[in-house]
Design a protein around this motif. Sequence first.
Motif, PDB file in Angstrom:
ATOM      1  N   GLU A  22      14.399  19.163 -78.650  1.00 23.53           N
ATOM      2  CA  GLU A  22      15.837  18.776 -78.458  1.00 23.53           C
ATOM      3  C   GLU A  22      15.662  17.375 -78.219  1.00 23.53           C
ATOM      4  N   ILE A  23      15.023  16.989 -77.185  1.00 25.80           N
ATOM      5  CA  ILE A  23      14.662  15.334 -76.863  1.00 25.80           C
ATOM      6  C   ILE A  23      14.349  14.816 -78.052  1.00 25.80           C
ATOM      7  N   ILE A  24      13.181  15.240 -78.966  1.00 21.16           N
ATOM      8  CA  ILE A  24      12.834  14.623 -80.198  1.00 21.16           C
ATOM      9  C   ILE A  24      13.577  14.545 -81.206  1.00 21.16           C
ATOM     10  N   ALA A  25      14.555  15.556 -81.286  1.00 19.18           N
ATOM     11  CA  ALA A  25      15.772  15.582 -82.474  1.00 19.18           C
ATOM     12  C   ALA A  25      16.952  14.581 -82.030  1.00 19.18           C
ATOM     13  N   GLY A  29      20.092   9.668 -77.390  1.00 20.11           N
ATOM     14  CA  GLY A  29      20.506  10.133 -76.047  1.00 20.11           C
ATOM     15  C   GLY A  29      20.053  11.649 -76.315  1.00 20.11           C
ATOM     16  N   THR A  30      19.938  12.312 -75.164  1.00 22.04           N
ATOM     17  CA  THR A  30      19.662  13.602 -75.099  1.00 22.04           C
ATOM     18  C   THR A  30      21.170  14.475 -74.867  1.00 22.04           C
ATOM     19  N   SER A  31      20.805  15.750 -75.152  1.00 20.20           N
ATOM     20  CA  SER A  31      22.032  16.627 -74.700  1.00 20.20           C
ATOM     21  C   SER A  31      22.058  17.555 -73.736  1.00 20.20           C
ATOM     22  N   ASN A  32      23.003  18.030 -73.165  1.00 20.84           N
ATOM     23  CA  ASN A  32      22.979  18.856 -71.895  1.00 20.84           C
ATOM     24  C   ASN A  32      22.936  20.222 -72.329  1.00 20.84           C
TER      25      ASN A  32
END
Length: 64
Positions: A22-25, A29-32
């Motif tokens: 998820e972080i790489i994709a 910014g990141t998603s919760n």
Amino acid sequence: MVFLIQKSQNKDSKAIHLKLSEIIASHQGTSNRMVNIEDLTELELDQLRKFYVQLSKLAAKEDA
């Protein structure tokens, strides 16, 4: 008992890998969405993994 510990560790390992995916994709910014991923069932984790495998294949094709 060992089987139960191993199963729990395998599930946690899958969850950690999905969080990293998820972080790489994420580009901006990141998603919760992945915060409580450890609470998902093994089937749900497998479905998410398949999604990220497909996403990475698509990204690889775009880079080529």
